[in-house]
Design an enzyme around this catalytic site. Sequence first.
Site, PDB file in Angstrom:
ATOM      1  N   LEU A  91      -6.399  -5.963  -0.652  1.00 27.73           N
ATOM      2  CA  LEU A  91      -7.782  -6.134  -0.222  1.00 27.73           C
ATOM      3  C   LEU A  91      -8.572  -5.082  -0.974  1.00 27.73           C
ATOM      4  O   LEU A  91      -8.172  -3.915  -1.003  1.00 27.73           O
ATOM      5  CB  LEU A  91      -7.932  -5.913   1.286  1.00 27.73           C
ATOM      6  N   ASP A  92      -9.679  -5.463  -1.593  1.00 28.48           N
ATOM      7  CA  ASP A  92     -10.416  -4.468  -2.357  1.00 28.48           C
ATOM      8  C   ASP A  92     -11.082  -3.460  -1.415  1.00 28.48           C
ATOM      9  O   ASP A  92     -11.123  -3.634  -0.196  1.00 28.48           O
ATOM     10  CB  ASP A  92     -11.413  -5.110  -3.322  1.00 28.48           C
ATOM     11  N   LYS A  93     -11.599  -2.396  -1.989  1.00 34.50           N
ATOM     12  CA  LYS A  93     -12.128  -1.270  -1.217  1.00 34.50           C
ATOM     13  C   LYS A  93     -13.205  -1.704  -0.227  1.00 34.50           C
ATOM     14  O   LYS A  93     -13.279  -1.191   0.901  1.00 34.50           O
ATOM     15  CB  LYS A  93     -12.683  -0.218  -2.181  1.00 34.50           C
TER      16      LYS A  93
END
Length: 232
Positions: A91-93
Site C-alpha cells: 500500500l503506498d504511503k
Amino acid sequence: MCSRSQAEQWVRAGRVAVGGRVVRDPEHPTAPEQRGITVDGQPIGEAAPVYVMFNKPRGLVVSASDERGRATVYDALAQAGLPWLGAVGRLDKASEGLLLLSNDTAWAAGITDPVTHQEKTYHVQVDCVPDAALLARLGEGVVDDGERLAVLRVGLLRAGEKNAWLDIVLDEGRNRHIRRLLEAHGIGVLRLVRVAIGGLALGDLPKGQWRHLAAEEVEGLRVIPRATGGRI
C-alpha cells in the site's frame, strides 16, 4: 529472520554459511529442506508460521527501512512482540487499510501472484460526484504509460455535494493503479482505503492496530501452487 534486502547484505558480508561453508552469493541455490544454514555461526530453524492483518494508517511506508527516514509499518509494529514478517503486497504511503504480513512466503506468493487474480476491494473518496456515464468509463479502464489499468467492478457508495466514495474492486495490481486510473479521467483521490482481500474484510479493526488471522481466514486465502491450478 529479516527482509530480503537485509538477508542479501548479510550474505555479501560473509555472515551466512551453508553446510559450514561461508557463501557470499545471495543467488546461491539452496534447497528449502536443506539444513545447516547459520548466521554469525548460529543455526537458524524453521519458524512457526505467523499470519497478521494490520490496519495501516496513512503516512506509513510499507518497507523494512526507508532511505528518506520516513516512518514504516515496522516502526508501528516494533513493540508487538512479533517475529520478522514480510508484507504481503503493498500500500503506498498515502493509502490506508488492510495490509497482510506473514513469514509464510508460499502463502504470501499465492496472494500476490497476478495469475491467481485475487480480488482486492478499495473504498476511495474522490473530489467529484461521478455520474453513471463516468462510472461506466472508469469500468472500461485506460491505457496509461503503456500499461492497461482495468477494474473488475466500480460503483458509487455514497455522495455528497462536492465529493463521493467509490467502491473499486481489482483482480490485479499495478503501481498506483487506482490513482492513475482516476487521474486519467481528471479525478483526484482524497482518501484510498483497502477494505478487503478476497473474502477477508478489514472489519472494525482500529486504525494502527493488528491481529492474528484465524485458521479459517488463513486457509480462505491459501492458493494451490500454479502447477496444480486453482484455489483450495
